[in-house]
Design a protein around this motif. Sequence first.
Motif, PDB file in Angstrom:
ATOM      1  N   HIS A  19     -58.689  14.707 -88.254  1.00  0.00           N
ATOM      2  CA  HIS A  19     -57.772  15.383 -89.173  1.00  0.00           C
ATOM      3  C   HIS A  19     -56.357  15.064 -88.723  1.00  0.00           C
ATOM      4  O   HIS A  19     -56.076  15.002 -87.527  1.00  0.00           O
ATOM      5  CB  HIS A  19     -57.986  16.898 -89.177  1.00  0.00           C
ATOM      6  CG  HIS A  19     -59.294  17.342 -89.751  1.00  0.00           C
ATOM      7  ND1 HIS A  19     -59.524  17.448 -91.109  1.00  0.00           N
ATOM      8  CD2 HIS A  19     -60.457  17.686 -89.156  1.00  0.00           C
ATOM      9  CE1 HIS A  19     -60.773  17.844 -91.318  1.00  0.00           C
ATOM     10  NE2 HIS A  19     -61.360  17.987 -90.156  1.00  0.00           N
ATOM     11  N   GLY A  20     -55.451  14.879 -89.683  1.00  0.00           N
ATOM     12  CA  GLY A  20     -54.078  14.541 -89.361  1.00  0.00           C
ATOM     13  C   GLY A  20     -53.874  13.038 -89.262  1.00  0.00           C
ATOM     14  O   GLY A  20     -54.806  12.246 -89.434  1.00  0.00           O
ATOM     15  N   ARG A  21     -52.630  12.661 -88.990  1.00  0.00           N
ATOM     16  CA  ARG A  21     -52.273  11.242 -88.919  1.00  0.00           C
ATOM     17  C   ARG A  21     -51.383  11.017 -87.702  1.00  0.00           C
ATOM     18  O   ARG A  21     -50.453  11.787 -87.447  1.00  0.00           O
ATOM     19  CB  ARG A  21     -51.540  10.814 -90.200  1.00  0.00           C
ATOM     20  CG  ARG A  21     -52.446  10.791 -91.425  1.00  0.00           C
ATOM     21  CD  ARG A  21     -51.652  10.807 -92.730  1.00  0.00           C
ATOM     22  NE  ARG A  21     -50.794   9.642 -92.892  1.00  0.00           N
ATOM     23  CZ  ARG A  21     -51.224   8.473 -93.361  1.00  0.00           C
ATOM     24  NH1 ARG A  21     -52.494   8.312 -93.710  1.00  0.00           N
ATOM     25  NH2 ARG A  21     -50.393   7.459 -93.518  1.00  0.00           N
ATOM     26  N   VAL A  22     -51.686   9.944 -86.969  1.00  0.00           N
ATOM     27  CA  VAL A  22     -50.977   9.622 -85.736  1.00  0.00           C
ATOM     28  C   VAL A  22     -50.256   8.284 -85.902  1.00  0.00           C
ATOM     29  O   VAL A  22     -50.859   7.302 -86.354  1.00  0.00           O
ATOM     30  CB  VAL A  22     -51.949   9.537 -84.538  1.00  0.00           C
ATOM     31  CG1 VAL A  22     -51.190   9.257 -83.242  1.00  0.00           C
ATOM     32  CG2 VAL A  22     -52.767  10.812 -84.408  1.00  0.00           C
ATOM     33  N   ALA A  23     -48.989   8.238 -85.533  1.00  0.00           N
ATOM     34  CA  ALA A  23     -48.240   6.980 -85.498  1.00  0.00           C
ATOM     35  C   ALA A  23     -48.078   6.555 -84.045  1.00  0.00           C
ATOM     36  O   ALA A  23     -48.101   7.379 -83.134  1.00  0.00           O
ATOM     37  CB  ALA A  23     -46.871   7.156 -86.157  1.00  0.00           C
ATOM     38  N   HIS A  24     -47.914   5.259 -83.825  1.00  0.00           N
ATOM     39  CA  HIS A  24     -47.828   4.763 -82.447  1.00  0.00           C
ATOM     40  C   HIS A  24     -47.046   3.457 -82.408  1.00  0.00           C
ATOM     41  O   HIS A  24     -46.937   2.729 -83.400  1.00  0.00           O
ATOM     42  CB  HIS A  24     -49.235   4.544 -81.873  1.00  0.00           C
ATOM     43  CG  HIS A  24     -50.005   3.495 -82.611  1.00  0.00           C
ATOM     44  ND1 HIS A  24     -50.005   2.170 -82.242  1.00  0.00           N
ATOM     45  CD2 HIS A  24     -50.764   3.559 -83.743  1.00  0.00           C
ATOM     46  CE1 HIS A  24     -50.746   1.475 -83.099  1.00  0.00           C
ATOM     47  NE2 HIS A  24     -51.208   2.289 -84.022  1.00  0.00           N
ATOM     48  N   HIS A  25     -46.513   3.164 -81.213  1.00  0.00           N
ATOM     49  CA  HIS A  25     -45.853   1.888 -80.922  1.00  0.00           C
ATOM     50  C   HIS A  25     -46.210   1.490 -79.499  1.00  0.00           C
ATOM     51  O   HIS A  25     -46.423   2.359 -78.644  1.00  0.00           O
ATOM     52  CB  HIS A  25     -44.321   2.004 -81.022  1.00  0.00           C
ATOM     53  CG  HIS A  25     -43.795   2.069 -82.419  1.00  0.00           C
ATOM     54  ND1 HIS A  25     -43.796   3.225 -83.156  1.00  0.00           N
ATOM     55  CD2 HIS A  25     -43.242   1.109 -83.212  1.00  0.00           C
ATOM     56  CE1 HIS A  25     -43.259   2.989 -84.348  1.00  0.00           C
ATOM     57  NE2 HIS A  25     -42.910   1.713 -84.401  1.00  0.00           N
ATOM     58  N   ASP A  26     -46.238   0.173 -79.210  1.00  0.00           N
ATOM     59  CA  ASP A  26     -46.381  -0.262 -77.822  1.00  0.00           C
ATOM     60  C   ASP A  26     -45.452  -1.442 -77.546  1.00  0.00           C
ATOM     61  O   ASP A  26     -44.859  -2.018 -78.455  1.00  0.00           O
ATOM     62  CB  ASP A  26     -47.846  -0.572 -77.466  1.00  0.00           C
ATOM     63  CG  ASP A  26     -48.404  -1.807 -78.136  1.00  0.00           C
ATOM     64  OD1 ASP A  26     -47.659  -2.790 -78.319  1.00  0.00           O
ATOM     65  OD2 ASP A  26     -49.599  -1.818 -78.462  1.00  0.00           O
ATOM     66  N   SER A  27     -45.327  -1.772 -76.257  1.00  0.00           N
ATOM     67  CA  SER A  27     -44.377  -2.803 -75.833  1.00  0.00           C
ATOM     68  C   SER A  27     -44.861  -4.218 -76.120  1.00  0.00           C
ATOM     69  O   SER A  27     -44.119  -5.177 -75.911  1.00  0.00           O
ATOM     70  CB  SER A  27     -44.084  -2.652 -74.340  1.00  0.00           C
ATOM     71  OG  SER A  27     -45.284  -2.709 -73.581  1.00  0.00           O
ATOM     72  N   ALA A  28     -46.099  -4.360 -76.601  1.00  0.00           N
ATOM     73  CA  ALA A  28     -46.597  -5.671 -77.009  1.00  0.00           C
ATOM     74  C   ALA A  28     -46.245  -5.969 -78.466  1.00  0.00           C
ATOM     75  O   ALA A  28     -46.636  -7.003 -79.004  1.00  0.00           O
ATOM     76  CB  ALA A  28     -48.109  -5.757 -76.802  1.00  0.00           C
ATOM     77  N   GLY A  29     -45.517  -5.036 -79.110  1.00  0.00           N
ATOM     78  CA  GLY A  29     -45.096  -5.248 -80.484  1.00  0.00           C
ATOM     79  C   GLY A  29     -46.028  -4.666 -81.526  1.00  0.00           C
ATOM     80  O   GLY A  29     -45.808  -4.852 -82.727  1.00  0.00           O
ATOM     81  N   ASN A  30     -47.064  -3.950 -81.092  1.00  0.00           N
ATOM     82  CA  ASN A  30     -47.997  -3.353 -82.036  1.00  0.00           C
ATOM     83  C   ASN A  30     -47.505  -1.986 -82.475  1.00  0.00           C
ATOM     84  O   ASN A  30     -46.931  -1.232 -81.680  1.00  0.00           O
ATOM     85  CB  ASN A  30     -49.382  -3.198 -81.385  1.00  0.00           C
ATOM     86  CG  ASN A  30     -49.962  -4.526 -80.958  1.00  0.00           C
ATOM     87  OD1 ASN A  30     -50.120  -5.429 -81.766  1.00  0.00           O
ATOM     88  ND2 ASN A  30     -50.276  -4.648 -79.676  1.00  0.00           N
ATOM     89  N   SER A  31     -47.732  -1.661 -83.726  1.00  0.00           N
ATOM     90  CA  SER A  31     -47.410  -0.331 -84.240  1.00  0.00           C
ATOM     91  C   SER A  31     -48.291  -0.067 -85.443  1.00  0.00           C
ATOM     92  O   SER A  31     -48.865  -0.984 -86.028  1.00  0.00           O
ATOM     93  CB  SER A  31     -45.931  -0.230 -84.633  1.00  0.00           C
ATOM     94  OG  SER A  31     -45.642  -1.101 -85.706  1.00  0.00           O
TER      95      SER A  31
END
Length: 294
Positions: free
Chosen positions: A80-92
Amino acid sequence: MELPVKPLELIVAPPAYHMVGDGFRVHNFIPSVYRLDMHRMDPFIMMDYNSKFLFPPSPQQRGVGVHPHRGFETVTLAYHGRVAHHDSAGNSGIIGEGEVQWMTAASGVLHKEYHEKSFSESGGYFQMVQLWVNLPAKDKMSPPKYQAITRADIQPIILDEQGSRLELVAGFYKDQKGPASTFTPVHISTAYLKQNGELSMQFPAHYTVCVVAIEGEVVVNTEDVLPQDHLGLFQNQGESFTLQAKADAAILILAGEPIKEPIAAHGPFVMNTRAELVQAFNDFNAGLFGELAD
């Protein structure tokens, strides 16, 4: 030929919750005081379970800021819900309900995760699981990678005429394979059983196997009742077990072949020796994990 039954070893109530940042209200099942340490649960070395919780609307996106990882993989399942993310390898990206983020930290990344903007603004129920899956020594310093597993990637396996289904993320169910690639044999799936729906699973006797009742009560092997939000750990003997839903239920199923290597863990780093841990901290402090803004 009927396979020997895999009995439950123990049923674990959710430990007291704690906050990770300001956006994740989690029960830490692995490692915990209930004998669920990194060696017993190998290859699963951490499990944070955010049981279903109502977050009020917020103009600020709750979450956890930039932090490093090395030596393992993180697997985030959103119920349930939505999660956003970023990482230092350029993924998001954004992990929507029923989707999975599988991040191989391996040699090292910086990462941050937080409530997706529109979910944060509207508020709502939030429920997720984050696993850390260990890597064997030979793969701990491999390049980081990322697998975004969407609803379209997870083809439901229909189990009965009532619509019970299995959503397979990694490993096998009969002759079907999940979309995630893994370094060692790992099974991750969620069974959505209608009332009185039943599922039989089989794994090698030596595998680490556990289930979590994400929603509803579940009867295990026709006799043990697993309440909602509880974890059931199976013994390392026998191969087959059954799950039956008393009412509509969702059950996370985890199984994996133990790696059986030394574990040296501290904070966000899980290596094989203390010297490798020291090197991980030195590399992080030297900026070798890349850059990621808060």
